[in-house]
Design a protein around this motif. Structure first.
Motif, PDB file in Angstrom:
ATOM      1  N   UNK A  20       0.824  -1.214   0.000  1.00  0.00           N
ATOM      2  CA  UNK A  20       0.000   0.000   0.000  1.00  0.00           C
ATOM      3  C   UNK A  20       0.855   1.261   0.000  1.00  0.00           C
ATOM      4  N   UNK A  21       1.997   1.209   0.676  1.00  0.00           N
ATOM      5  CA  UNK A  21       2.890   2.362   0.646  1.00  0.00           C
ATOM      6  C   UNK A  21       3.380   2.623  -0.779  1.00  0.00           C
ATOM      7  N   UNK A  22       3.848   1.568  -1.465  1.00  0.00           N
ATOM      8  CA  UNK A  22       4.332   1.717  -2.846  1.00  0.00           C
ATOM      9  C   UNK A  22       3.204   2.180  -3.767  1.00  0.00           C
ATOM     10  N   UNK A  23       1.993   1.663  -3.548  1.00  0.00           N
ATOM     11  CA  UNK A  23       0.838   2.064  -4.359  1.00  0.00           C
ATOM     12  C   UNK A  23       0.576   3.557  -4.240  1.00  0.00           C
ATOM     13  N   UNK A  24       0.473   4.051  -3.012  1.00  0.00           N
ATOM     14  CA  UNK A  24       0.098   5.459  -2.800  1.00  0.00           C
ATOM     15  C   UNK A  24       1.212   6.419  -3.194  1.00  0.00           C
TER      16      UNK A  24
ATOM     17  N   UNK B 291       3.281  10.342  -7.367  1.00  0.00           N
ATOM     18  CA  UNK B 291       4.244  10.808  -8.367  1.00  0.00           C
ATOM     19  C   UNK B 291       3.578  11.078  -9.705  1.00  0.00           C
ATOM     20  N   UNK B 292       2.724  10.151 -10.134  1.00  0.00           N
ATOM     21  CA  UNK B 292       2.017  10.338 -11.416  1.00  0.00           C
ATOM     22  C   UNK B 292       0.980  11.453 -11.314  1.00  0.00           C
ATOM     23  N   UNK B 293       0.336  11.581 -10.154  1.00  0.00           N
ATOM     24  CA  UNK B 293      -0.664  12.644  -9.990  1.00  0.00           C
ATOM     25  C   UNK B 293      -0.015  14.023 -10.049  1.00  0.00           C
ATOM     26  N   UNK B 294       1.183  14.171  -9.506  1.00  0.00           N
ATOM     27  CA  UNK B 294       1.906  15.446  -9.592  1.00  0.00           C
ATOM     28  C   UNK B 294       2.216  15.803 -11.050  1.00  0.00           C
ATOM     29  N   UNK B 295       2.507  14.779 -11.866  1.00  0.00           N
ATOM     30  CA  UNK B 295       2.725  15.017 -13.299  1.00  0.00           C
ATOM     31  C   UNK B 295       1.426  15.454 -13.975  1.00  0.00           C
TER      32      UNK B 295
ATOM     33  N   UNK C 162      -1.071   2.979 -12.726  1.00  0.00           N
ATOM     34  CA  UNK C 162       0.405   2.967 -12.798  1.00  0.00           C
ATOM     35  C   UNK C 162       1.013   2.655 -11.432  1.00  0.00           C
ATOM     36  N   UNK C 163       0.435   3.257 -10.389  1.00  0.00           N
ATOM     37  CA  UNK C 163       0.905   2.986  -9.037  1.00  0.00           C
ATOM     38  C   UNK C 163       0.701   1.535  -8.660  1.00  0.00           C
TER      39      UNK C 163
END
Length: 311
Positions: free
Chosen positions: A106-110, A115-119, A154-155
């Motif tokens: 869950x940590x890696x997912x979020x 990171x992708x949401x900031x893009x 992606x996450x």
């Protein structure tokens, strides 16, 4: 050495988190510091979500993405902080094998999704500033939902791959994890099999994600800068830049720490340094983001004042 250990392999069912190796009195102080940071994180992000939902002036794509960013900050800090807080007060500091795998997943997912949401948020600013007439068409409600969903997909892919590779490793009786949460570098370090492939996968995936998203962000801001410099009035340029300031600060904090932690081949070899950096991106950044976006954003400040005046 690892081959010899592999022969005496015994299944590990739990891990002991060594966390911060400090005297008991300092453990109590760290507990209070972590608790304060986590409480500010929870209150700040929930408040920002409520403000965005309640104020009609904030029903725009930019704030839809910001609301989702607050969800992510709240989620990944919650995956880490409660267990870390419990371990400060515990003498055993244990986490089950499955619990460790779930925490890391869950940590890696979020984190990857963020990171992708900031893009995505950078693209949103690019379209709003460089193509204002077509902005409502490009950033329709459907498009916004698709972009956020794509970020989660992606996450999820990265999280599944990283979790699968990491927890396929063998741990030959060594279950002392030199960290305050379950993370790849610490888990790789205590494995008793050859971890070369895992280290390459960690480096390649991290570098690929960081390179892809930062390229999108840099290209978006290059076009934004080019457009803004063409605005004749100083006040117009300043106002346009101000809409990007919060996002730029959030991106710099997030990518700076993540790059230091995961996208360097030698990152695994310095656990103490990794713990300090990990505190920054697991606890400090989720706490700072709502402050950055509220203090530097006039619309959010006006919305907060409006809600407080109603009461």
């Amino acid at each position: 050495m690892k081959n010899e250990l592999n022969r005496s392999y015994s299944e590990v069912t739990e891990f002991i988190m060594l966390g911060f190796r400090t005297p008991p009195k300092l453990q109590s102080l760290l507990f209070l510091v972590f608790l304060l940071i986590y409480m500010v994180t929870v209150v700040g992000n929930i408040s920002l979500v409520i403000v965005i939902k309640m104020d009609s002036r904030l029903q725009m794509p930019m704030y839809f993405f910001l609301r989702n960013l607050s969800y992510l900050d709240l989620c990944y800090s919650t995956v880490i902080a409660p267990k870390a807080l419990a371990n400060f007060l515990s003498t055993e500091k244990k986490i089950s094998y499955n619990g460790c795998a779930a925490q890391f997943f869950f940590f890696a997912l979020f984190v990857t999704t963020e990171g992708f949401l900031l893009a995505v948020m950078a693209v949103d600013r690019f379209l709003a500033i460089c193509s204002p007439l077509l902005y409502p068409v490009h950033m329709s409600q459907k498009a916004c939902v698709q972009l956020v969903t794509g970020s989660y997909i992606c996450g999820g892919i990265n999280s599944i791959v990283q979790t699968g590779f990491t927890f396929s490793l063998r741990f030959c009786g060594e279950n002392r994890l030199d960290h305050f949460f379950c993370d790849v570098p610490a888990l790789i370090k205590i494995s008793c099999v050859d971890t070369f492939v895992n280290e390459i996968v960690l480096f390649v995936l991290s570098a690929l994600i960081i390179t892809t998203t930062t390229t999108v962000i840099l290209v978006s801001y290059a076009y934004i800068l080019s457009t803004v410099l063409k605005i004749p009035s100083t006040s117009g340029r300043s106002k346009t830049f101000s809409t990007c300031g919060s996002h730029t600060a959030a991106v710099s904090l997030f990518y700076g720490t993540v790059f230091f932690m995961y996208a360097q081949p030698g990152a695994i070899s310095s656990p103490e340094k990794n713990k300090i950096v990990a505190v920054f991106y697991t606890l400090i950044i989720p706490m700072l983001n709502p402050l950055i976006y509220s203090l530097r954003n006039r619309d959010v400040k006006d919305a907060v004042k409006s809600i407080l005046c109603r009461k």
